[in-house]
Design a protein around this motif. Structure first.
Motif, PDB file in Angstrom:
ATOM      1  N   ALA A 292       0.669  14.156  -4.149  1.00  0.00           N
ATOM      2  CA  ALA A 292       1.533  15.005  -3.325  1.00  0.00           C
ATOM      3  C   ALA A 292       1.093  14.986  -1.866  1.00  0.00           C
ATOM      4  O   ALA A 292       1.919  14.879  -0.951  1.00  0.00           O
ATOM      5  CB  ALA A 292       1.532  16.427  -3.872  1.00  0.00           C
ATOM      6  N   VAL A 293      -0.208  15.068  -1.619  1.00  0.00           N
ATOM      7  CA  VAL A 293      -0.725  15.027  -0.242  1.00  0.00           C
ATOM      8  C   VAL A 293      -0.422  13.678   0.396  1.00  0.00           C
ATOM      9  O   VAL A 293      -0.144  13.583   1.615  1.00  0.00           O
ATOM     10  CB  VAL A 293      -2.243  15.303  -0.235  1.00  0.00           C
ATOM     11  N   ALA A 294      -0.428  12.619  -0.410  1.00  0.00           N
ATOM     12  CA  ALA A 294      -0.170  11.282   0.123  1.00  0.00           C
ATOM     13  C   ALA A 294       1.262  11.113   0.619  1.00  0.00           C
ATOM     14  O   ALA A 294       1.590  10.087   1.218  1.00  0.00           O
ATOM     15  CB  ALA A 294      -0.476  10.231  -0.935  1.00  0.00           C
TER      16      ALA A 294
ATOM     17  N   PHE B  17       0.850  -1.189   0.000  1.00  0.00           N
ATOM     18  CA  PHE B  17       0.000   0.000   0.000  1.00  0.00           C
ATOM     19  C   PHE B  17       0.888   1.244   0.000  1.00  0.00           C
ATOM     20  O   PHE B  17       1.737   1.402   0.867  1.00  0.00           O
ATOM     21  CB  PHE B  17      -0.922   0.030   1.216  1.00  0.00           C
ATOM     22  N   ASP B  18       0.675   2.074  -1.023  1.00  0.00           N
ATOM     23  CA  ASP B  18       1.361   3.364  -1.095  1.00  0.00           C
ATOM     24  C   ASP B  18       0.440   4.309  -1.857  1.00  0.00           C
ATOM     25  O   ASP B  18       0.366   4.271  -3.084  1.00  0.00           O
ATOM     26  CB  ASP B  18       2.712   3.228  -1.798  1.00  0.00           C
ATOM     27  N   TRP B  19      -0.299   5.105  -1.097  1.00  0.00           N
ATOM     28  CA  TRP B  19      -1.308   5.974  -1.709  1.00  0.00           C
ATOM     29  C   TRP B  19      -0.685   6.974  -2.679  1.00  0.00           C
ATOM     30  O   TRP B  19      -1.290   7.342  -3.675  1.00  0.00           O
ATOM     31  CB  TRP B  19      -2.083   6.695  -0.619  1.00  0.00           C
ATOM     32  N   LYS B  20       0.532   7.381  -2.433  1.00  0.00           N
ATOM     33  CA  LYS B  20       1.226   8.309  -3.330  1.00  0.00           C
ATOM     34  C   LYS B  20       1.495   7.649  -4.672  1.00  0.00           C
ATOM     35  O   LYS B  20       1.216   8.231  -5.734  1.00  0.00           O
ATOM     36  CB  LYS B  20       2.534   8.775  -2.695  1.00  0.00           C
ATOM     37  N   SER B  21       2.008   6.422  -4.651  1.00  0.00           N
ATOM     38  CA  SER B  21       2.282   5.720  -5.900  1.00  0.00           C
ATOM     39  C   SER B  21       0.994   5.372  -6.645  1.00  0.00           C
ATOM     40  O   SER B  21       0.961   5.402  -7.890  1.00  0.00           O
ATOM     41  CB  SER B  21       3.076   4.441  -5.623  1.00  0.00           C
ATOM     42  N   ILE B  22      -0.056   5.059  -5.895  1.00  0.00           N
ATOM     43  CA  ILE B  22      -1.335   4.741  -6.536  1.00  0.00           C
ATOM     44  C   ILE B  22      -1.853   5.936  -7.325  1.00  0.00           C
ATOM     45  O   ILE B  22      -2.253   5.824  -8.488  1.00  0.00           O
ATOM     46  CB  ILE B  22      -2.357   4.273  -5.477  1.00  0.00           C
ATOM     47  N   ASN B  23      -1.845   7.112  -6.694  1.00  0.00           N
ATOM     48  CA  ASN B  23      -2.338   8.308  -7.385  1.00  0.00           C
ATOM     49  C   ASN B  23      -1.400   8.742  -8.505  1.00  0.00           C
ATOM     50  O   ASN B  23      -1.847   9.278  -9.527  1.00  0.00           O
ATOM     51  CB  ASN B  23      -2.521   9.447  -6.384  1.00  0.00           C
TER      52      ASN B  23
END
Length: 482
Positions: free
Chosen positions: A318-320, A153-159
């Motif tokens: 960026a926010v992630a 899980f990496d919300w930054k990489s997902i977005n």
């Protein structure tokens, strides 16, 4: 070059193409003696849509219709080829972003034999104390295992991956928009060439008329029924028309070079224009209908909406940067001093990364993402207004040029009748050659106005195709050909 750079290049190309062709159309409409070889400048480094990658030459002159020219342009125009490369680059960037979410599997088996000096490691006292040699070894290592690393899980990489996907869509729309720009560029230079060829035909007819008038005046001077100045006037008129014929032939030859550069014909390739640009009236299209079609079909508008979505997802990425991420690493294989005595070995690890203090780098990323998002939204709003301006302008030009074609057609008939009557009056000795020369100039002006108005009308149609985003379907609809 990334998608943002590709969009900027397309925007610059649009400005150059539209500016060049509109200026050219205005030049035709205001000056009957303007040169026709000043459309889209061939070979300019700032406008890739004026160049192409040429094909091999074919023997003999080839027939070239408007549809043939557009098909060639869509295959060989440099601006379109560069846009296709930008699309492939955007797809590559998407795979790069996706790689952060996909498992990475590696294998690095090794076998080594070593002999070390313990004094080098700072253990010189040991060898002295036990009276042993400082050299230890040789001894061997063996390790053969496969390792896997997976981001759970990496919300930054997902977005970031989602933004890259939208970037790829934007590049695809930009490619479709480049198709429309090629159609606009090809249509403009093709109709310029058709107009130049029509000028040659009308100027040749004017030369023949001037020659006939000169012969008539010379005969009357010889017979003593006209003054010498009448013959001089007609000779000046004849030479003026001959000069115009030389210039129009040169303009046509140059314009054919421009056509070949835009559509990708080989240098020196001979071709004949088969579409002579007849007047084909269109059904009235309301502004509301045009805008509805444009907003639904314009590829640059859909690309701009995708750019806004890219900016929104980039801001989320960026926010992630403040959020934790979870990853998994494992390896499995055999290891030991030698392959013959190796045993099974493995390592499994799960890592939770929690950003505590990043030196305000995330804050800086968010500010940059906010700025890009604001710019994308402003560009979208501006483009929506520009599309409305394009549709309104194209419809006004279409209506105006259609009316000018009708007036110019009537004016040619009136000018021909005036010239015929003036020649009859001169033959009867009622008037001199001043009236006849003026009538001949009126005929030349009427033909030039007709050619210019017909060019403006056809260019208005090709501009409407561009404004509506109709593409090749619009060309088949508005220019059905023979």
């Amino acid at each position: 070059m990334g998608p943002a750079g590709a969009s900027l290049r397309l925007l610059c190309a649009k400005a150059l193409i539209c500016g060049a062709v509109f200026c050219h159309a205005q030049t035709y409409s205001t000056s009957a003696t303007s040169s026709s070889g000043q459309g889209i400048p061939a070979g300019t480094a700032t406008n890739p849509f004026s160049g192409s990658v040429p094909t091999n030459a074919v023997p003999g002159p080839m027939p070239l219709s408007l549809h043939d020219a557009i098909d060639l342009g869509l295959k060989h125009n440099l601006g379109l080829l560069l846009s296709r490369a930008d699309t492939r680059s955007a797809r590559g960037q998407r795979w790069q972003a996706l790689s952060a979410l996909l498992p990475h599997v590696t294998a690095a088996p090794f076998i080594a034999e070593s002999k070390v000096n313990i004094e080098e490691a700072g253990l010189g006292g040991v060898s002295t104390l036990f009276h042993i040699s400082p050299s230890v070894g040789p001894f061997s290592y063996f390790d053969a295992r496969a390792a896997v690393s997976q981001t759970l899980f990496d919300w930054k990489s997902i977005n970031a991956a989602r933004a890259a996907g939208e970037n790829s869509k934007s590049a695809d729309y930009s490619l479709l928009d480049a198709n429309d720009l090629v159609i606009l560029a090809v249509g403009n230079v093709y109709f310029q060439a058709v107009a130049d060829e029509a000028r040659i035909e009308t100027t040749q007819a004017q030369v023949q008329t001037a020659q006939s008038l000169f012969d008539q005046a010379t005969d009357q001077v010889t017979a003593g029924t006209a003054a010498d100045i009448d013959a001089l006037r007609t000779k000046v008129e004849l030479q003026t028309r001959q000069q115009q014929l030389i210039q129009t032939k040169n303009d046509f030859a140059i314009q054919k070079i421009t056509v070949a550069r835009v559509i990708g014909l080989a240098p020196g390739q001979e071709f004949d224009l088969t579409d002579k640009s007849p007047y084909q009236p269109l059904e009235n299209l309301s502004i509301d209908e045009g805008l509805e079609r444009a907003y639904a079909s314009r590829s640059d508008y859909r690309a701009a909406m995708s750019d806004v979505r890219v900016a929104e997802l980039s801001r989320k990425a960026a926010v992630a940067g403040y959020f934790p991420s979870l990853s998994f690493d494992a390896d499995y294989g055999t290891g030991g001093a030698h392959p013959s005595d190796s045993t099974r070995v493995y390592d499994v690890r799960g890592t939770l990364s929690i950003p505590i203090f990043t030196g305000n780098s995330v804050h800086g990323d968010i500010q940059q993402a906010d700025a890009r998002l604001e710019q994308a939204r402003e560009r979208l709003d501006n483009l929506r207004a520009q599309i409305e301006a394009d549709v309104r302008t194209a419809l006004l030009n279409l209506q105006s040029s259609a009316e000018r074609v009708k007036v110019a057609t009537s004016n040619i008939d009136l000018a021909d009748q005036t010239l015929a009557q003036s020649r009859d009056r001169f033959s009867a000795g009622v008037t001199d050659t001043v009236e006849v020369v003026q009538s001949q100039e009126a005929v030349a002006s009427a033909h030039e106005q007709y050619i210019s108005s017909l060019y403006n009308y056809n260019f208005a149609k090709i501009s409407l195709i561009r404004a509506l985003g109709a593409g090749q379907h619009g060309v088949r609809e508005y220019f059905p050909g023979k």
